[in-house]
Scaffold this active site. Structure first.
Site, PDB file in Angstrom:
ATOM      1  N   CYS A  47       0.841  -1.187   0.000  1.00  0.00           N
ATOM      2  CA  CYS A  47       0.000   0.000   0.000  1.00  0.00           C
ATOM      3  C   CYS A  47       0.890   1.256   0.000  1.00  0.00           C
ATOM      4  O   CYS A  47       1.663   1.455  -0.918  1.00  0.00           O
ATOM      5  CB  CYS A  47      -0.992  -0.044   1.162  1.00  0.00           C
ATOM      6  SG  CYS A  47      -2.371   1.127   0.999  1.00  0.00           S
ATOM      7  N   HIS A 102      -3.696  -5.086  -0.463  1.00  0.00           N
ATOM      8  CA  HIS A 102      -3.243  -5.666   0.805  1.00  0.00           C
ATOM      9  C   HIS A 102      -3.240  -7.182   0.697  1.00  0.00           C
ATOM     10  O   HIS A 102      -4.304  -7.810   0.754  1.00  0.00           O
ATOM     11  CB  HIS A 102      -4.164  -5.229   1.948  1.00  0.00           C
ATOM     12  CG  HIS A 102      -4.019  -3.792   2.325  1.00  0.00           C
ATOM     13  ND1 HIS A 102      -3.170  -3.362   3.320  1.00  0.00           N
ATOM     14  CD2 HIS A 102      -4.597  -2.676   1.826  1.00  0.00           C
ATOM     15  CE1 HIS A 102      -3.240  -2.045   3.429  1.00  0.00           C
ATOM     16  NE2 HIS A 102      -4.097  -1.603   2.526  1.00  0.00           N
ATOM     17  N   GLU A 132      -2.420  -9.341   2.865  1.00  0.00           N
ATOM     18  CA  GLU A 132      -2.899  -9.964   4.105  1.00  0.00           C
ATOM     19  C   GLU A 132      -4.419  -9.965   4.199  1.00  0.00           C
ATOM     20  O   GLU A 132      -4.994 -10.683   5.025  1.00  0.00           O
ATOM     21  CB  GLU A 132      -2.287  -9.260   5.327  1.00  0.00           C
ATOM     22  CG  GLU A 132      -2.875  -7.911   5.666  1.00  0.00           C
ATOM     23  CD  GLU A 132      -2.335  -6.751   4.843  1.00  0.00           C
ATOM     24  OE1 GLU A 132      -2.643  -5.595   5.185  1.00  0.00           O
ATOM     25  OE2 GLU A 132      -1.606  -7.000   3.865  1.00  0.00           O
TER      26      GLU A 132
END
Length: 212
Positions: free
Chosen positions: A87, A192, A194
């Site tokens: 990001c 992202h 994750e």
């Protein structure tokens, strides 16, 4: 072997730490360390720079972490340590960020971070949610990930690289939006990993196995 996730006051790192721990346990077995200590990062075998919020705030936070920018320059930019920016962590690799005012980036990948400007007034800013990836030339970061895979985004700005070959993936959001960049041992994702479920976990595993 150690993977350092840099803590410089930019967002909650718990979800990233958990995702990297999970994939490390399933693949390489590397130790995952979250640290704000530049010396810990200096000794790491892989480096991850996350980032949430405004470009200038993240740059200010990184500068405030004693010795961190110097270590990143030495080990990632001038060295060969595999580096992943996520990001705003990816955006910081650019020459300049133009969010609210011009702020110098790390100048690792020539380009500027600019506001999203979709040509459809119904597309909201920030770009938030799932979008389909369009992949560029084959890269180890995306091994086993097919074009059309979905990833999760939350952002209002993106990195526009000067050299299009540095763009590893993009998405369509009323314009071409950079989703991933790479040059040598440096890679970054606007999305992202994750939070991107199967696609993101595979990308993390690829990063952990990557030897630039």
């Amino acid at each position: 072997m150690t993977v350092a996730i840099i803590d410089y006051g930019s967002g909650n790192l718990r979800s990233a730490e958990k995702a990297f721990q999970r994939m490390s346990a399933e693949t390489t077995g590397e130790e995952i360390v979250v640290s704000s200590d530049a010396e810990v990062v200096r000794k790491a075998d892989r480096i991850v720079l996350p980032g949430v919020g405004a470009f200038a705030d993240c740059r200010r936070g990184l500068d405030a972490a004693t010795g961190m920018v110097e270590v990143l320059e030495e080990r990632a930019h001038k060295g060969s340590v595999p580096f992943l920016g996520v990001c705003v962590g990816m955006q910081l690799m650019a020459t300049v960020g133009r969010e609210h005012r011009d702020t110098d980036g790390l100048c690792w990948i020539a380009g500027e971070v600019v506001a999203l400007s979709p040509n459809d007034s119904e597309l909201k800013i920030p770009h938030m949610g799932w979008n389909e990836l369009t992949l560029g030339d084959a890269h180890p970061l995306f091994e086993g990930i097919e074009g059309g895979a979905h990833a999760y985004f939350v952002h209002s700005y993106h990195l526009r690289p000067r050299n299009p070959e540095h763009r590893l993936a993009h998405v369509a959001y009323g314009e071409l939006v950079t989703a991933a960049v790479g040059q040598g041992n440096l890679v970054g994702t606007q999305f992202h990993p994750e939070k991107s479920q199967e696609t993101g976990l595979r990308l993390i595993a690829n990063f952990l196995n990557w030897t630039p």
